[in-house]
Motif scaffolding. Structure first.
Motif, PDB file in Angstrom:
ATOM      1  N   PHE A 285      28.973   6.060  75.008  1.00 12.37           N
ATOM      2  CA  PHE A 285      29.766   7.254  74.740  1.00 12.37           C
ATOM      3  C   PHE A 285      30.501   7.011  73.427  1.00 12.37           C
ATOM      4  O   PHE A 285      30.803   5.871  73.077  1.00 12.37           O
ATOM      5  CB  PHE A 285      30.764   7.480  75.885  1.00 12.37           C
ATOM      6  N   THR A 286      30.767   8.081  72.665  1.00 14.35           N
ATOM      7  CA  THR A 286      31.408   7.936  71.352  1.00 14.35           C
ATOM      8  C   THR A 286      32.660   8.799  71.281  1.00 14.35           C
ATOM      9  O   THR A 286      32.687   9.914  71.799  1.00 14.35           O
ATOM     10  CB  THR A 286      30.437   8.333  70.220  1.00 14.35           C
ATOM     11  N   ILE A 287      33.687   8.254  70.610  1.00 13.18           N
ATOM     12  CA  ILE A 287      34.902   9.013  70.307  1.00 13.18           C
ATOM     13  C   ILE A 287      35.054   9.052  68.791  1.00 13.18           C
ATOM     14  O   ILE A 287      35.036   8.013  68.130  1.00 13.18           O
ATOM     15  CB  ILE A 287      36.148   8.372  70.939  1.00 13.18           C
ATOM     16  N   SER A 288      35.196  10.249  68.244  1.00 15.03           N
ATOM     17  CA  SER A 288      35.362  10.439  66.801  1.00 15.03           C
ATOM     18  C   SER A 288      36.700  11.122  66.555  1.00 15.03           C
ATOM     19  O   SER A 288      36.971  12.186  67.116  1.00 15.03           O
ATOM     20  CB  SER A 288      34.216  11.282  66.236  1.00 15.03           C
ATOM     21  N   ASN A 289      37.528  10.514  65.709  1.00 13.13           N
ATOM     22  CA  ASN A 289      38.873  11.037  65.451  1.00 13.13           C
ATOM     23  C   ASN A 289      38.932  11.667  64.069  1.00 13.13           C
ATOM     24  O   ASN A 289      39.283  11.032  63.082  1.00 13.13           O
ATOM     25  CB  ASN A 289      39.909   9.919  65.582  1.00 13.13           C
ATOM     26  N   GLY A 290      38.550  12.940  63.992  1.00 12.17           N
ATOM     27  CA  GLY A 290      38.655  13.652  62.716  1.00 12.17           C
ATOM     28  C   GLY A 290      40.070  14.080  62.396  1.00 12.17           C
ATOM     29  O   GLY A 290      40.359  14.501  61.276  1.00 12.17           O
ATOM     30  N   GLY A 291      40.978  13.952  63.368  1.00 10.42           N
ATOM     31  CA  GLY A 291      42.359  14.355  63.150  1.00 10.42           C
ATOM     32  C   GLY A 291      43.075  13.528  62.106  1.00 10.42           C
ATOM     33  O   GLY A 291      44.015  14.011  61.460  1.00 10.42           O
ATOM     34  N   VAL A 292      42.644  12.283  61.914  1.00  7.69           N
ATOM     35  CA  VAL A 292      43.301  11.444  60.905  1.00  7.69           C
ATOM     36  C   VAL A 292      43.071  11.986  59.500  1.00  7.69           C
ATOM     37  O   VAL A 292      43.810  11.657  58.574  1.00  7.69           O
ATOM     38  CB  VAL A 292      42.794   9.980  61.007  1.00  7.69           C
ATOM     39  N   PHE A 293      42.044  12.828  59.321  1.00  6.57           N
ATOM     40  CA  PHE A 293      41.770  13.433  58.018  1.00  6.57           C
ATOM     41  C   PHE A 293      42.286  14.871  57.955  1.00  6.57           C
ATOM     42  O   PHE A 293      42.078  15.554  56.957  1.00  6.57           O
ATOM     43  CB  PHE A 293      40.269  13.418  57.732  1.00  6.57           C
ATOM     44  N   GLY A 294      42.931  15.332  59.040  1.00  4.08           N
ATOM     45  CA  GLY A 294      43.512  16.663  59.039  1.00  4.08           C
ATOM     46  C   GLY A 294      42.667  17.733  59.696  1.00  4.08           C
ATOM     47  O   GLY A 294      43.010  18.920  59.624  1.00  4.08           O
ATOM     48  N   SER A 295      41.559  17.352  60.346  1.00  5.68           N
ATOM     49  CA  SER A 295      40.692  18.338  60.977  1.00  5.68           C
ATOM     50  C   SER A 295      41.402  19.014  62.149  1.00  5.68           C
ATOM     51  O   SER A 295      41.963  18.348  63.018  1.00  5.68           O
ATOM     52  CB  SER A 295      39.407  17.666  61.476  1.00  5.68           C
ATOM     53  N   LEU A 296      41.365  20.344  62.181  1.00  2.00           N
ATOM     54  CA  LEU A 296      41.989  21.093  63.270  1.00  2.00           C
ATOM     55  C   LEU A 296      41.012  21.337  64.411  1.00  2.00           C
ATOM     56  O   LEU A 296      41.391  21.319  65.583  1.00  2.00           O
ATOM     57  CB  LEU A 296      42.528  22.428  62.759  1.00  2.00           C
ATOM     58  N   MET A 297      39.747  21.559  64.079  1.00  2.00           N
ATOM     59  CA  MET A 297      38.741  21.821  65.100  1.00  2.00           C
ATOM     60  C   MET A 297      37.368  21.569  64.505  1.00  2.00           C
ATOM     61  O   MET A 297      37.141  21.837  63.322  1.00  2.00           O
ATOM     62  CB  MET A 297      38.844  23.262  65.608  1.00  2.00           C
ATOM     63  N   GLY A 298      36.450  21.048  65.316  1.00  3.77           N
ATOM     64  CA  GLY A 298      35.098  20.792  64.840  1.00  3.77           C
ATOM     65  C   GLY A 298      34.181  20.474  65.995  1.00  3.77           C
ATOM     66  O   GLY A 298      34.630  20.232  67.116  1.00  3.77           O
ATOM     67  N   THR A 299      32.877  20.482  65.714  1.00  7.86           N
ATOM     68  CA  THR A 299      31.875  20.186  66.739  1.00  7.86           C
ATOM     69  C   THR A 299      31.140  18.912  66.339  1.00  7.86           C
ATOM     70  O   THR A 299      30.253  18.951  65.481  1.00  7.86           O
ATOM     71  CB  THR A 299      30.880  21.348  66.880  1.00  7.86           C
ATOM     72  N   PRO A 300      31.475  17.783  66.926  1.00  9.99           N
ATOM     73  CA  PRO A 300      30.791  16.531  66.573  1.00  9.99           C
ATOM     74  C   PRO A 300      29.342  16.546  67.051  1.00  9.99           C
ATOM     75  O   PRO A 300      28.973  17.318  67.936  1.00  9.99           O
ATOM     76  CB  PRO A 300      31.617  15.467  67.298  1.00  9.99           C
ATOM     77  N   ILE A 301      28.524  15.704  66.437  1.00 10.31           N
ATOM     78  CA  ILE A 301      27.102  15.602  66.779  1.00 10.31           C
ATOM     79  C   ILE A 301      26.887  14.334  67.599  1.00 10.31           C
ATOM     80  O   ILE A 301      27.436  13.273  67.305  1.00 10.31           O
ATOM     81  CB  ILE A 301      26.225  15.580  65.516  1.00 10.31           C
TER      82      ILE A 301
END
Length: 369
Positions: A285-301
């Motif tokens: 299982f994978t966890i991706s933290n786009g919040g550290v770059f300021g992402s508000l919402m997204g759909t990871p692959i």
């Protein structure tokens, strides 16, 4: 190099031809699909030759070619005799060409006058093109092997999995209060900072045990669904070469401090380009933290062959309704992308809601609720 690595690209030679080499000296740096690898010398000696240059692709099975056989010396050839001179051809008198006829001059016709415009009629003129004021050049950069592999795997995931993303908003108030209360004491005792990632990793590990389908994968060859009885979580970490996903193994048995230390070690290795192949092998299982770059919402692959990935985003103060009152709370959007071929919507939503409940009330992590 491992079973999954068949070739690599030479990034840099650390020794030149004729240099003396000690045991375990780094000879050359190879870039594979996953990491850069230092190739070390198994014995001492002198580097006789570099059989490939920087930027060349070499196979794992490549062996040095045999030296070419020495060619026998060739005997000098005698110069051929010059052929006898032939008599010069007689000059012929130049032929007279007939005079060209001048084309007849056609009378020049006057251009028809432009029709007069009616009152109020508009004339459309082509737009005036101004000269560009900026530099319109292009810069081309060759894709690294890692970037090529990332592109290949992500496109393969899109083509293979039936990916679907579901979202959940979450109140971060209690987790932020818990971190603010104990972060200094935590760092003094364990020598590492207390972040939010450890809480999300633990919450995900508990939810994965509750919903085994999210922790499984499809064995395409056998046409079987495999449920793992352990939790190995890949954590996305940025590196100079691209995004890498080192694996935290047996997370169900790790403490908050163990998780924070492991993530910190991987981050240091990633920045220095020292991650090994075994650090990124596997993962359920994978966890991706786009919040550290300021992402508000997204759909990871999805990271194949895994069946799901959790995307964390930035925490923002938003107006929410609590007990009938509009208040400002630190809110985060969670996104779970999953393979709908094996994970149903009910299981995906239940998993995501379980993670959110544990983050909103961290005491659930201690009570296994």
């Amino acid at each position: 190099m491992g079973d999954s690595i068949s070739e690599g690209t030479i990034v840099q030679w650390m020794k030149a031809e004729g240099d003396s080499v000690a045991v375990d000296d780094v000879l050359v740096v190879l870039e594979t699909d996953k990491v850069s690898v230092d190739v070390r010398s198994p014995e001492a000696g002198t580097l006789a030759a570099q059989l490939a240059g920087e930027g060349d692709t070499v196979q794992v099975s490549d062996k040095p070619p045999p030296p070419p056989p020495k060619a026998a010396p060739k005997e000098p050839k005698s110069e051929p005799e010059a052929p006898p001179k032939s008599e010069a051809p007689k000059e012929e008198a130049p032929k007279q060409t007939p005079a060209k006829k001048e084309p007849k001059q056609e009378p020049v016709k006057a251009e028809p006058a432009a029709p007069a415009l009616a009152p109020g009629q508009k004339v459309s003129l082509p737009p005036i093109q101004s000269a560009p004021t900026t530099d319109r050049t292009e810069t081309r950069i060759k894709m690294t092997r890692m970037r090529q592999r990332i592109a290949e795997r992500l496109k393969s995931a899109q083509n293979t999995a039936a990916m679907l993303t579901t979202f959940q908003e979450m109140d971060m108030s209690r987790l932020m209060a818990l971190r603010g209360k104990y972060k200094e004491e935590f760092e003094k005792k364990h020598g590492v900072k207390l972040g939010f990632m450890s809480a999300f990793v633990k919450a995900s590990a508990d939810a994965l045990r509750e919903i085994p389908a999210v922790n499984g994968y499809i064995d395409e060859a056998a046409k079987e669904i495999v449920h793992r009885n352990y939790v190995d979580i890949s954590v996305a970490v940025a590196s100079p070469q691209g995004l890498v996903v080192p694996v935290l193994r047996n997370v169900e048995d790790m403490s908050f401090a163990d998780i924070e230390k492991a993530i910190a070690d991987y981050a240091v290795k990633a920045k220095a380009g020292k991650l090994a192949l075994e650090d990124m092998a596997g993962g359920s299982f994978t966890i991706s933290n786009g919040g550290v770059f300021g992402s508000l919402m997204g759909t990871p692959i999805i990271n194949p062959p895994q069946s799901a990935i959790l995307g964390m985003h930035a925490t923002k103060m938003r107006a929410v309704v609590v007990d009938g009152q509009v208040v400002a709370r630190p809110m985060m959007y969670l996104a779970l992308t999953y393979d709908h071929r094996m994970v149903d919507g009910r299981e995906a939503v239940t998993f995501l809601k379980s993670v959110a409940n544990k983050i909103e009330d961290p005491s659930r992590l201690l009570l296994d609720l």
